[in-house]
Scaffold this active site. Structure first.
Site, PDB file in Angstrom:
ATOM      1  N   HIS A 241    -122.394  -9.446 -29.408  1.00 47.38           N
ATOM      2  CA  HIS A 241    -121.181  -9.050 -30.155  1.00 47.38           C
ATOM      3  C   HIS A 241    -121.028 -10.064 -31.306  1.00 47.38           C
ATOM      4  O   HIS A 241    -120.455  -9.866 -32.311  1.00 47.38           O
ATOM      5  CB  HIS A 241    -120.095  -9.199 -29.071  1.00 47.38           C
ATOM      6  CG  HIS A 241    -119.992  -8.001 -28.337  1.00 47.38           C
ATOM      7  ND1 HIS A 241    -120.495  -8.166 -27.007  1.00 47.38           N
ATOM      8  CD2 HIS A 241    -119.495  -6.674 -28.333  1.00 47.38           C
ATOM      9  CE1 HIS A 241    -120.402  -6.975 -26.267  1.00 47.38           C
ATOM     10  NE2 HIS A 241    -119.697  -6.136 -27.198  1.00 47.38           N
ATOM     11  N   ASP A 314    -126.397   0.633 -29.558  1.00 47.59           N
ATOM     12  CA  ASP A 314    -125.230  -0.406 -29.200  1.00 47.59           C
ATOM     13  C   ASP A 314    -124.313  -0.185 -30.467  1.00 47.59           C
ATOM     14  O   ASP A 314    -124.621   0.196 -31.459  1.00 47.59           O
ATOM     15  CB  ASP A 314    -125.406  -1.595 -28.612  1.00 47.59           C
ATOM     16  CG  ASP A 314    -124.380  -2.066 -27.670  1.00 47.59           C
ATOM     17  OD1 ASP A 314    -123.217  -1.605 -27.678  1.00 47.59           O
ATOM     18  OD2 ASP A 314    -124.743  -3.076 -27.061  1.00 47.59           O
TER      19      ASP A 314
END
Length: 585
Positions: A241, A314
């Site tokens: 992230h 993702d």
């Protein structure tokens, strides 16, 4: 959509000898006909929407998409799918009935749009800490807690219930199960989301959950499962992230450790696989993140593993995929790599137009676009989305959070509690304590556990000290401990927040019986020698804290077995408690 419905039903009814795969091919081919380039490209994108009803005017939609309502987002872009969230910035959840109405509204918008193709509606409902639809829906523990119980049939039951409850509210795709092998105890993003630190156990439970999600009943009660994060995020030391992790396994180590759960998912018929934003030099020396890597997606996943289902990225908001390329380049590179669906691009308008322009300029062929759209449409046919996208909002609570489902979840949570150490023989307690202190990490977690203990006959108070307790907090906790019969201290990631060991030592020095609980990752038990009694819960949802309470008070015995090796603190090469270890009494 009416034509699709007729063809789907007629095909199934009048030609039962035709294989399911042939039916899916025929339905997808029919649905593809007549779609414009813009409508085809829209099918390849999945994004968030802002609001709790399809017609809610939310200013965030203007900022993100240039329109007012979630329904208008769907219609503007002919989207293939949406993903629901329940956080502070993107919240689609109030209660299950509301979610069902939201889903129906979005599907109505999709069917009425130019493409006339119903939506995939997805959510990250892994269980435990990654749960989007909470109570009154049934909550299940983290994956590692499920595998600690060592019963794959219970994993199938959990996935069946999750799938049925999601589908009841109109969610037809679950971005689960996590199929990573958590081989690195310092992994900051996977941890207890993984079933195990060894590929055999992880593969067993991935197979069990895919079966529950996808094969449990007629398609309109099941959801598309998604194995993630290929080629394997379990050895990462960086959170994708916020950065771009690099995995330095050899190619053979990758085959031995990371591949088996994905192979198992493919063998079980998994509908979708999610890519990881990680560098894997032994698989692609160019250091492109796997999401954008043709050698990894087309070469390894498509070629070597033979997977021909939907591959989705993702989130494209994550820094791991944005480190090397612009937001306009990323979707085109992903499609060139072999990806089918693009999840949550930062700027949807930029992303979609970049793909359309790539087709118009010859960077991407129409054949390549059609290949991915057909995969998406086949998934929608197989899951019953093409011919049955709507749900009955009046019947939601006949499926969601039923007493039988809640009982199953509690049973699974009960089996996950693992006794790691009991060197001083504190457990089982000789008699039920009249009073207890619950301290350590977690404002709501310490409070809930104290409430549980009190409900079971031990008056408990909570004093939370967080992950980095101050000297004053430690002193206060120790002072409070002197006035109770039992101390329960919760930890969370001691390796990253070592001040928790000072709290443990101070509590042990009081002379009171102390039970330490690794309330998230079990590796905490390897760091603190001061406390001789350790339990692991692999999470802190309500059923898990109920299960923990019963073990502490001697109402049940721990039966969990470690799904990972626990090293001796920061010495990752020395195993302190091995895979499979677990005490009982």
């Amino acid at each position: 959509m009416l034509a699709l419905t007729g063809v789907g039903v007629a095909t199934a009814a009048s030609a039962p000898a035709v294989s399911a795969e042939a039916q899916a091919d025929a339905a997808a081919t029919l649905a593809l006909r007549g779609l414009s380039l813009e409508q085809k490209v829209g099918q390849l994108f999945v994004t968030w929407v802002n609001g709790k009803s399809a017609d809610e005017v939310n200013p965030k939609n203007q900022t993100d998409f240039g329109v007012d309502t979630p329904a208008q987002v769907i219609q503007k872009y002919h989207l293939g799918g949406v993903i629901y969230f329940n956080n502070d910035t993107r919240d689609n959840f109030d209660d299950p009935v509301q979610v069902a109405k939201l889903s129906n509204g979005l599907q109505k918008a999709a069917v009425a749009s130019g493409a006339h193709i119903p939506l995939q509606i997805g959510a990250d409902q892994e269980g435990g800490t990654v749960t989007r639809m909470g109570a009154p829906a049934t909550e299940f523990p983290n994956s590692m807690a499920v595998s600690a119980g060592r019963d794959p049939s219970r994993a199938t039951k959990a996935a069946t219930i999750l799938g049925h409850e999601l589908r009841a509210v109109g969610i037809n795709q679950d971005f689960a199960p996590d199929s990573d092998v958590n081989s690195n105890p310092a992994n900051p993003v996977i941890g207890v989301r993984s079933f195990a630190g060894q590929p055999g156990l992880a593969s067993q439970f991935v197979t069990a959950e895919v079966k529950g999600y996808q094969n449990s009943d007629f398609p309109t009660k099941t959801v598309a499962a998604t194995a993630k994060h290929f080629p394997g995020h379990g050895d990462a030391a960086t959170d994708s992230h916020t950065g771009l992790p690099r995995i330095d396994r050899t190619e053979q180590q990758w085959r031995d450790i990371d591949v088996p759960p994905f192979k198992a998912a493919i063998a079980a018929g998994i509908d979708s696989i999610m890519s990881a934003h990680i560098q894997f030099p032994s698989l692609d020396p160019s250091l492109e993140p796997a999401t954008l890597s043709q050698p990894i997606i087309t070469g390894k996943l498509r070629g070597e593993l033979g997977y021909n289902g939907v591959v989705i990225t993702d989130s494209l908001e994550m820094q791991g995929v944005r480190e090397m390329h612009s937001d306009a380049e990323i979707p085109v590179l992903a499609l060139k790599a072999g990806i089918d669906q693009l999840l949550m691009p930062v700027h949807l308008d930029v992303a979609i137009n970049s793909v359309i322009n790539a087709v118009k300029t010859g960077q991407l062929s129409m054949q390549r676009i059609d290949q991915s759209v057909l995969r998406v449409l086949k998934l929608k046919f197989k899951r019953g989305i093409l011919f049955s996208p709507f749900v009955d909002a009046n019947r939601v609570m006949k499926t969601v959070g039923t007493p039988a489902n809640l009982k199953t979840a509690q049973d699974i949570a009960d089996r996950g509690i693992t006794a790691i150490a009991n060197d001083a023989g504190v457990l089982p307690l000789k008699q039920k304590p009249a009073t207890a202190l619950v301290t350590g990490w977690g404002v709501s977690t310490t409070a809930t556990l104290a409430q549980k203990l009190t409900a079971h006959g031990t008056t408990a108070t909570a004093y939370q000290t967080g992950q980095a307790p101050t000297d004053a907090q430690i002193a206060q906790a120790a002072a409070s401990a002197k006035n109770v019969d039992l101390v329960v201290v919760l930890t969370n990631n001691i390796g990253g927040f070592p001040l928790q060991t000072k709290l443990l030592q101070a509590l042990q020095n009081t002379g009171k019986p102390v039970v330490a609980v690794a309330a998230q990752i079990p590796y905490d038990a390897g760091y603190a020698n001061a406390v001789p009694t350790w339990l692991a819960t692999y999470g802190y949802i309500t059923p898990t804290l109920e299960a923990l309470t019963k073990v502490i008070l001697g109402e049940t015995k721990p039966v969990g077995k470690l799904p990972v090796d626990i090293p001796a603190g920061a010495d990752l090469q020395t195993v302190k408690y091995p895979f499979g270890h677990g005490l009982t009494w």
